[in-house]
Design a protein around this motif. Structure first.
Motif, PDB file in Angstrom:
ATOM      1  N   SER A 106       0.707  -0.978   0.171  1.00 30.22           N
ATOM      2  CA  SER A 106       0.070   0.013   0.148  1.00 30.22           C
ATOM      3  C   SER A 106       1.029   1.236  -0.087  1.00 30.22           C
ATOM      4  O   SER A 106       1.934   1.250   0.417  1.00 30.22           O
ATOM      5  CB  SER A 106      -1.015   0.126   1.121  1.00 30.22           C
ATOM      6  N   ASN A 107       0.288   2.351  -0.634  1.00 27.25           N
ATOM      7  CA  ASN A 107       0.972   3.549  -0.451  1.00 27.25           C
ATOM      8  C   ASN A 107       0.652   4.130   0.976  1.00 27.25           C
ATOM      9  O   ASN A 107      -0.559   3.641   1.626  1.00 27.25           O
ATOM     10  CB  ASN A 107       0.692   4.496  -1.519  1.00 27.25           C
ATOM     11  N   GLY A 108       1.212   5.099   1.540  1.00 29.66           N
ATOM     12  CA  GLY A 108       1.191   5.786   2.622  1.00 29.66           C
ATOM     13  C   GLY A 108       2.137   6.925   2.953  1.00 29.66           C
ATOM     14  O   GLY A 108       2.958   7.275   2.291  1.00 29.66           O
ATOM     15  N   PRO A 109       1.790   7.681   4.213  1.00 32.96           N
ATOM     16  CA  PRO A 109       2.351   8.658   4.284  1.00 32.96           C
ATOM     17  C   PRO A 109       3.765   8.628   4.919  1.00 32.96           C
ATOM     18  O   PRO A 109       3.960   7.555   5.625  1.00 32.96           O
ATOM     19  CB  PRO A 109       1.766   9.475   5.325  1.00 32.96           C
ATOM     20  N   ASP A 110       5.047   8.845   4.405  1.00 28.94           N
ATOM     21  CA  ASP A 110       6.221   8.847   5.239  1.00 28.94           C
ATOM     22  C   ASP A 110       6.785   7.514   5.001  1.00 28.94           C
ATOM     23  O   ASP A 110       7.221   7.077   6.203  1.00 28.94           O
ATOM     24  CB  ASP A 110       6.342   9.536   6.508  1.00 28.94           C
ATOM     25  N   LEU A 111       6.713   6.784   4.027  1.00 28.09           N
ATOM     26  CA  LEU A 111       7.376   5.238   3.843  1.00 28.09           C
ATOM     27  C   LEU A 111       8.893   5.431   3.981  1.00 28.09           C
ATOM     28  O   LEU A 111       9.096   6.333   2.754  1.00 28.09           O
ATOM     29  CB  LEU A 111       6.546   4.630   2.890  1.00 28.09           C
ATOM     30  N   ARG A 112       9.647   4.902   4.354  1.00 24.80           N
ATOM     31  CA  ARG A 112      11.051   4.512   4.521  1.00 24.80           C
ATOM     32  C   ARG A 112      11.493   2.969   4.035  1.00 24.80           C
ATOM     33  O   ARG A 112      10.644   2.324   4.521  1.00 24.80           O
ATOM     34  CB  ARG A 112      11.714   5.068   5.782  1.00 24.80           C
ATOM     35  N   VAL A 113      12.706   2.927   3.730  1.00 26.74           N
ATOM     36  CA  VAL A 113      13.387   1.711   3.558  1.00 26.74           C
ATOM     37  C   VAL A 113      14.403   1.398   4.633  1.00 26.74           C
ATOM     38  O   VAL A 113      15.355   2.578   4.740  1.00 26.74           O
ATOM     39  CB  VAL A 113      13.717   1.446   2.076  1.00 26.74           C
ATOM     40  N   TRP A 114      14.073   0.585   5.653  1.00 26.89           N
ATOM     41  CA  TRP A 114      15.552   0.727   6.586  1.00 26.89           C
ATOM     42  C   TRP A 114      16.013  -0.691   6.575  1.00 26.89           C
ATOM     43  O   TRP A 114      15.187  -1.709   6.378  1.00 26.89           O
ATOM     44  CB  TRP A 114      14.552   0.543   7.996  1.00 26.89           C
ATOM     45  N   TRP A 167       9.002   1.015   6.468  1.00 30.87           N
ATOM     46  CA  TRP A 167       8.668   1.539   7.555  1.00 30.87           C
ATOM     47  C   TRP A 167       7.871   2.899   7.549  1.00 30.87           C
ATOM     48  O   TRP A 167       8.304   3.630   6.586  1.00 30.87           O
ATOM     49  CB  TRP A 167       9.906   1.660   8.624  1.00 30.87           C
ATOM     50  N   CYS A 168       6.565   2.960   8.047  1.00 32.85           N
ATOM     51  CA  CYS A 168       5.923   4.205   7.933  1.00 32.85           C
ATOM     52  C   CYS A 168       6.243   4.865   9.355  1.00 32.85           C
ATOM     53  O   CYS A 168       5.927   4.688  10.439  1.00 32.85           O
ATOM     54  CB  CYS A 168       4.507   3.824   8.223  1.00 32.85           C
ATOM     55  N   ASP A 169       7.217   6.013   8.843  1.00 30.78           N
ATOM     56  CA  ASP A 169       7.717   6.658   9.941  1.00 30.78           C
ATOM     57  C   ASP A 169       6.704   7.553  10.626  1.00 30.78           C
ATOM     58  O   ASP A 169       6.791   7.889  11.692  1.00 30.78           O
ATOM     59  CB  ASP A 169       8.935   7.910   9.260  1.00 30.78           C
ATOM     60  N   ARG A 170       5.730   7.994   9.960  1.00 29.07           N
ATOM     61  CA  ARG A 170       4.687   8.983  10.454  1.00 29.07           C
ATOM     62  C   ARG A 170       3.897   8.120  11.665  1.00 29.07           C
ATOM     63  O   ARG A 170       3.329   8.693  12.808  1.00 29.07           O
ATOM     64  CB  ARG A 170       3.703   9.264   9.429  1.00 29.07           C
ATOM     65  N   PHE A 171       3.550   6.689  11.556  1.00 30.82           N
ATOM     66  CA  PHE A 171       2.816   5.899  12.483  1.00 30.82           C
ATOM     67  C   PHE A 171       3.826   5.033  13.142  1.00 30.82           C
ATOM     68  O   PHE A 171       3.213   4.092  14.037  1.00 30.82           O
ATOM     69  CB  PHE A 171       1.804   5.518  11.814  1.00 30.82           C
ATOM     70  N   ASP A 172       5.048   4.945  12.880  1.00 35.34           N
ATOM     71  CA  ASP A 172       5.964   3.875  13.773  1.00 35.34           C
ATOM     72  C   ASP A 172       5.555   2.539  13.541  1.00 35.34           C
ATOM     73  O   ASP A 172       5.302   1.771  14.402  1.00 35.34           O
ATOM     74  CB  ASP A 172       6.246   4.468  15.122  1.00 35.34           C
ATOM     75  N   VAL A 173       5.226   1.913  12.208  1.00 37.32           N
ATOM     76  CA  VAL A 173       4.524   0.778  12.106  1.00 37.32           C
ATOM     77  C   VAL A 173       5.467   0.237  10.776  1.00 37.32           C
ATOM     78  O   VAL A 173       5.520   0.910   9.791  1.00 37.32           O
ATOM     79  CB  VAL A 173       3.306   0.732  12.058  1.00 37.32           C
ATOM     80  N   SER A 174       5.449  -1.077  10.719  1.00 34.08           N
ATOM     81  CA  SER A 174       5.978  -1.825   9.498  1.00 34.08           C
ATOM     82  C   SER A 174       4.955  -2.196   8.469  1.00 34.08           C
ATOM     83  O   SER A 174       4.002  -2.747   8.966  1.00 34.08           O
ATOM     84  CB  SER A 174       6.774  -2.929   9.971  1.00 34.08           C
ATOM     85  N   PHE A 175       5.092  -1.815   7.323  1.00 38.64           N
ATOM     86  CA  PHE A 175       4.112  -2.055   6.244  1.00 38.64           C
ATOM     87  C   PHE A 175       4.433  -3.464   5.786  1.00 38.64           C
ATOM     88  O   PHE A 175       3.469  -4.438   5.606  1.00 38.64           O
ATOM     89  CB  PHE A 175       4.165  -1.527   5.124  1.00 38.64           C
ATOM     90  N   GLY A 176       5.631  -4.131   5.886  1.00 36.92           N
ATOM     91  CA  GLY A 176       6.289  -5.204   5.442  1.00 36.92           C
ATOM     92  C   GLY A 176       7.609  -5.238   5.775  1.00 36.92           C
ATOM     93  O   GLY A 176       8.201  -4.311   5.707  1.00 36.92           O
ATOM     94  N   ALA A 177       8.217  -6.808   6.008  1.00 34.66           N
ATOM     95  CA  ALA A 177       9.601  -6.638   6.197  1.00 34.66           C
ATOM     96  C   ALA A 177      10.081  -7.918   5.847  1.00 34.66           C
ATOM     97  O   ALA A 177       9.271  -9.120   5.404  1.00 34.66           O
ATOM     98  CB  ALA A 177       9.900  -6.603   7.632  1.00 34.66           C
ATOM     99  N   ALA A 178      11.409  -8.127   5.767  1.00 31.02           N
ATOM    100  CA  ALA A 178      12.027  -9.284   5.208  1.00 31.02           C
ATOM    101  C   ALA A 178      13.179  -9.705   5.906  1.00 31.02           C
ATOM    102  O   ALA A 178      14.337  -8.745   6.159  1.00 31.02           O
ATOM    103  CB  ALA A 178      12.254  -9.406   3.850  1.00 31.02           C
ATOM    104  N   THR A 179      13.664 -11.058   6.087  1.00 27.33           N
ATOM    105  CA  THR A 179      14.966 -11.240   6.709  1.00 27.33           C
ATOM    106  C   THR A 179      15.923 -11.543   5.795  1.00 27.33           C
ATOM    107  O   THR A 179      15.376 -12.052   4.692  1.00 27.33           O
ATOM    108  CB  THR A 179      14.663 -12.951   7.713  1.00 27.33           C
ATOM    109  N   LEU A 180      17.096 -11.058   6.061  1.00 26.88           N
ATOM    110  CA  LEU A 180      18.168 -10.953   5.031  1.00 26.88           C
ATOM    111  C   LEU A 180      19.023 -12.451   5.221  1.00 26.88           C
ATOM    112  O   LEU A 180      19.406 -12.410   6.606  1.00 26.88           O
ATOM    113  CB  LEU A 180      19.008  -9.882   5.055  1.00 26.88           C
ATOM    114  N   ALA A 181      18.961 -13.261   4.527  1.00 28.24           N
ATOM    115  CA  ALA A 181      19.675 -14.531   4.543  1.00 28.24           C
ATOM    116  C   ALA A 181      20.874 -14.400   3.335  1.00 28.24           C
ATOM    117  O   ALA A 181      20.851 -14.258   2.353  1.00 28.24           O
ATOM    118  CB  ALA A 181      18.949 -15.699   4.334  1.00 28.24           C
ATOM    119  N   GLY A 182      21.967 -14.758   3.974  1.00 29.99           N
ATOM    120  CA  GLY A 182      23.346 -14.921   3.133  1.00 29.99           C
ATOM    121  C   GLY A 182      23.110 -15.977   2.065  1.00 29.99           C
ATOM    122  O   GLY A 182      22.317 -16.942   2.237  1.00 29.99           O
ATOM    123  N   VAL A 183      23.746 -15.619   0.890  1.00 32.19           N
ATOM    124  CA  VAL A 183      23.694 -16.653  -0.373  1.00 32.19           C
ATOM    125  C   VAL A 183      24.932 -17.304  -0.584  1.00 32.19           C
ATOM    126  O   VAL A 183      26.022 -17.026  -0.019  1.00 32.19           O
ATOM    127  CB  VAL A 183      23.038 -15.920  -1.712  1.00 32.19           C
TER     128      VAL A 183
END
Length: 183
Positions: A106-114, A167-183
Protein backbone atom coordinates in the motif's frame (compact mmCIF):
# COMPACT_ATOMS: atom_id res chain seq x y z
CA UNK A 1 -30.92 40.04 18.94
CA UNK A 2 -27.90 39.72 21.19
CA UNK A 3 -28.54 36.00 21.73
CA UNK A 4 -28.82 35.43 17.98
CA UNK A 5 -25.49 37.21 17.34
CA UNK A 6 -23.79 35.19 20.06
CA UNK A 7 -25.08 31.92 18.61
CA UNK A 8 -23.96 33.03 15.14
CA UNK A 9 -20.45 33.78 16.40
CA UNK A 10 -20.39 30.50 18.31
CA UNK A 11 -21.36 28.54 15.18
CA UNK A 12 -18.79 30.45 13.11
CA UNK A 13 -16.09 29.62 15.68
CA UNK A 14 -17.12 25.96 15.79
CA UNK A 15 -17.15 25.80 11.98
CA UNK A 16 -13.64 27.27 11.78
CA UNK A 17 -12.35 24.89 14.47
CA UNK A 18 -13.86 21.86 12.71
CA UNK A 19 -12.35 22.96 9.38
CA UNK A 20 -8.90 23.37 10.95
CA UNK A 21 -9.10 19.95 12.65
CA UNK A 22 -10.26 18.26 9.44
CA UNK A 23 -7.50 19.91 7.39
CA UNK A 24 -4.85 18.90 9.94
CA UNK A 25 -6.22 15.34 10.04
CA UNK A 26 -6.17 15.04 6.26
CA UNK A 27 -2.61 16.36 6.12
CA UNK A 28 -1.49 13.94 8.84
CA UNK A 29 -3.26 10.79 7.61
CA UNK A 30 -3.11 11.42 3.83
CA UNK A 31 -5.85 8.84 3.19
CA UNK A 32 -5.88 9.48 -0.58
CA UNK A 33 -2.53 7.69 -0.83
CA UNK A 34 -4.31 4.38 -0.15
CA UNK A 35 -5.84 4.71 -3.64
CA UNK A 36 -2.76 6.06 -5.43
CA UNK A 37 -0.17 3.62 -6.75
CA UNK A 38 3.28 4.71 -7.77
CA UNK A 39 5.22 2.18 -9.84
CA UNK A 40 9.00 2.42 -10.18
CA UNK A 41 11.00 0.34 -12.69
CA UNK A 42 14.72 0.80 -12.03
CA UNK A 43 17.28 -1.45 -13.70
CA UNK A 44 19.67 -3.62 -11.72
CA UNK A 45 22.76 -1.59 -10.75
CA UNK A 46 25.68 -2.11 -13.13
CA UNK A 47 29.41 -2.02 -12.71
CA UNK A 48 30.72 1.42 -11.85
CA UNK A 49 33.46 2.80 -14.07
CA UNK A 50 36.93 2.75 -12.49
CA UNK A 51 37.84 5.94 -10.65
CA UNK A 52 41.53 5.89 -11.62
CA UNK A 53 42.61 6.69 -15.17
CA UNK A 54 43.86 3.55 -16.88
CA UNK A 55 42.21 1.18 -14.38
CA UNK A 56 39.99 -1.59 -15.71
CA UNK A 57 36.69 -2.82 -14.38
CA UNK A 58 37.54 -6.49 -14.31
CA UNK A 59 37.96 -9.26 -11.78
CA UNK A 60 40.95 -11.62 -11.77
CA UNK A 61 40.91 -13.84 -14.84
CA UNK A 62 39.78 -11.04 -17.16
CA UNK A 63 36.02 -11.45 -16.57
CA UNK A 64 34.08 -8.19 -16.36
CA UNK A 65 33.13 -7.10 -12.87
CA UNK A 66 29.50 -7.64 -11.96
CA UNK A 67 27.21 -7.01 -9.00
CA UNK A 68 27.04 -9.89 -6.49
CA UNK A 69 24.04 -10.72 -4.31
CA UNK A 70 25.31 -11.19 -0.75
CA UNK A 71 21.92 -11.63 0.99
CA UNK A 72 18.28 -11.95 0.02
CA UNK A 73 14.85 -12.34 1.51
CA UNK A 74 11.12 -12.37 0.85
CA UNK A 75 8.85 -9.63 2.18
CA UNK A 76 6.01 -10.59 4.52
CA UNK A 77 2.99 -8.45 5.36
CA UNK A 78 2.64 -6.46 8.54
CA UNK A 79 0.31 -3.45 8.84
CA UNK A 80 -0.50 -3.61 5.09
CA UNK A 81 -0.40 -6.42 2.55
CA UNK A 82 3.18 -6.47 1.22
CA UNK A 83 4.93 -8.82 -1.19
CA UNK A 84 8.20 -8.83 -3.10
CA UNK A 85 11.85 -9.79 -2.85
CA UNK A 86 14.84 -7.95 -1.37
CA UNK A 87 18.48 -8.36 -2.31
CA UNK A 88 21.56 -6.84 -0.74
CA UNK A 89 23.98 -6.39 -3.65
CA UNK A 90 27.72 -5.66 -3.51
CA UNK A 91 28.82 -3.62 -6.51
CA UNK A 92 32.28 -4.02 -8.10
CA UNK A 93 33.50 -0.83 -6.37
CA UNK A 94 32.75 -2.42 -2.96
CA UNK A 95 29.64 -0.34 -2.25
CA UNK A 96 26.27 -1.94 -1.49
CA UNK A 97 22.75 -1.41 -2.83
CA UNK A 98 19.48 -2.78 -1.49
CA UNK A 99 17.21 -3.87 -4.33
CA UNK A 100 13.46 -4.39 -4.03
CA UNK A 101 11.94 -6.46 -6.84
CA UNK A 102 8.28 -7.10 -7.59
CA UNK A 103 7.35 -4.88 -4.64
CA UNK A 104 3.63 -4.57 -4.06
CA UNK A 105 2.42 -2.75 -0.95
CA UNK A 106 0.00 0.00 0.00
CA UNK A 107 1.03 3.57 -0.43
CA UNK A 108 1.14 5.67 2.70
CA UNK A 109 2.55 8.77 4.33
CA UNK A 110 6.26 8.97 5.07
CA UNK A 111 7.29 5.44 4.02
CA UNK A 112 10.99 4.59 4.40
CA UNK A 113 13.27 1.68 3.55
CA UNK A 114 15.30 0.55 6.56
CA UNK A 115 18.03 -1.98 7.19
CA UNK A 116 17.56 -3.23 10.76
CA UNK A 117 18.93 -5.68 13.30
CA UNK A 118 15.45 -6.72 14.48
CA UNK A 119 14.11 -10.21 13.89
CA UNK A 120 11.20 -10.40 11.47
CA UNK A 121 8.07 -11.59 13.28
CA UNK A 122 4.78 -12.49 11.64
CA UNK A 123 1.53 -10.79 12.55
CA UNK A 124 0.90 -7.86 14.87
CA UNK A 125 3.92 -8.82 17.02
CA UNK A 126 6.21 -7.73 14.17
CA UNK A 127 4.63 -4.39 13.37
CA UNK A 128 6.57 -2.15 15.74
CA UNK A 129 9.89 -3.87 16.54
CA UNK A 130 12.13 -2.33 13.92
CA UNK A 131 12.86 0.97 15.67
CA UNK A 132 13.67 -0.77 18.98
CA UNK A 133 17.26 -1.58 18.02
CA UNK A 134 19.74 -0.53 15.40
CA UNK A 135 18.52 0.61 11.98
CA UNK A 136 19.78 2.56 8.99
CA UNK A 137 17.38 4.51 6.80
CA UNK A 138 18.10 4.17 3.09
CA UNK A 139 15.62 6.89 2.21
CA UNK A 140 12.00 7.38 1.26
CA UNK A 141 10.22 4.57 -0.53
CA UNK A 142 10.32 5.59 -4.21
CA UNK A 143 7.08 3.85 -5.10
CA UNK A 144 4.76 1.26 -3.62
CA UNK A 145 5.11 -1.04 -6.64
CA UNK A 146 7.88 -2.24 -8.91
CA UNK A 147 11.66 -2.68 -8.86
CA UNK A 148 13.87 -0.14 -7.13
CA UNK A 149 17.39 0.37 -5.78
CA UNK A 150 18.56 2.04 -2.57
CA UNK A 151 22.27 2.79 -2.18
CA UNK A 152 23.63 1.85 1.24
CA UNK A 153 25.69 4.71 2.72
CA UNK A 154 29.43 3.95 2.91
CA UNK A 155 29.46 4.34 6.71
CA UNK A 156 26.83 1.59 7.17
CA UNK A 157 28.34 -1.79 8.07
CA UNK A 158 25.94 -4.16 6.30
CA UNK A 159 27.02 -7.13 8.45
CA UNK A 160 25.30 -5.43 11.43
CA UNK A 161 21.85 -5.78 9.85
CA UNK A 162 19.68 -8.86 9.45
CA UNK A 163 16.42 -7.54 8.04
CA UNK A 164 14.71 -4.94 5.87
CA UNK A 165 11.45 -3.13 6.58
CA UNK A 166 9.16 -0.82 4.68
CA UNK A 167 8.64 1.53 7.62
CA UNK A 168 5.93 4.16 8.07
CA UNK A 169 7.79 6.84 10.00
CA UNK A 170 4.61 8.84 10.56
CA UNK A 171 2.89 6.05 12.54
CA UNK A 172 5.94 4.01 13.67
CA UNK A 173 4.75 0.80 12.04
CA UNK A 174 6.10 -1.70 9.51
CA UNK A 175 4.10 -2.21 6.32
CA UNK A 176 6.19 -5.31 5.53
CA UNK A 177 9.60 -6.82 6.25
CA UNK A 178 12.08 -9.48 5.15
CA UNK A 179 14.85 -11.41 6.87
CA UNK A 180 18.16 -11.09 5.00
CA UNK A 181 19.78 -14.51 4.53
CA UNK A 182 23.26 -14.88 3.07
CA UNK A 183 23.63 -16.63 -0.27
Amino acid sequence: MTGTRRRGRLWAGVSIAVTVVLAAGLYWLQPWKLWQDETVREALPVAVAPSRPGATAAVPGGAPAAPVTVARGTLISHEHSTTGEVELIRLPDGSHTLRLTNLDTSNGPDLRVWLTDAPVKEGVAGWRVFDDGKYASLGKLKGNKGDQNYPVPADVKVADFTSVTIWCDRFDVSFGAATLAGV
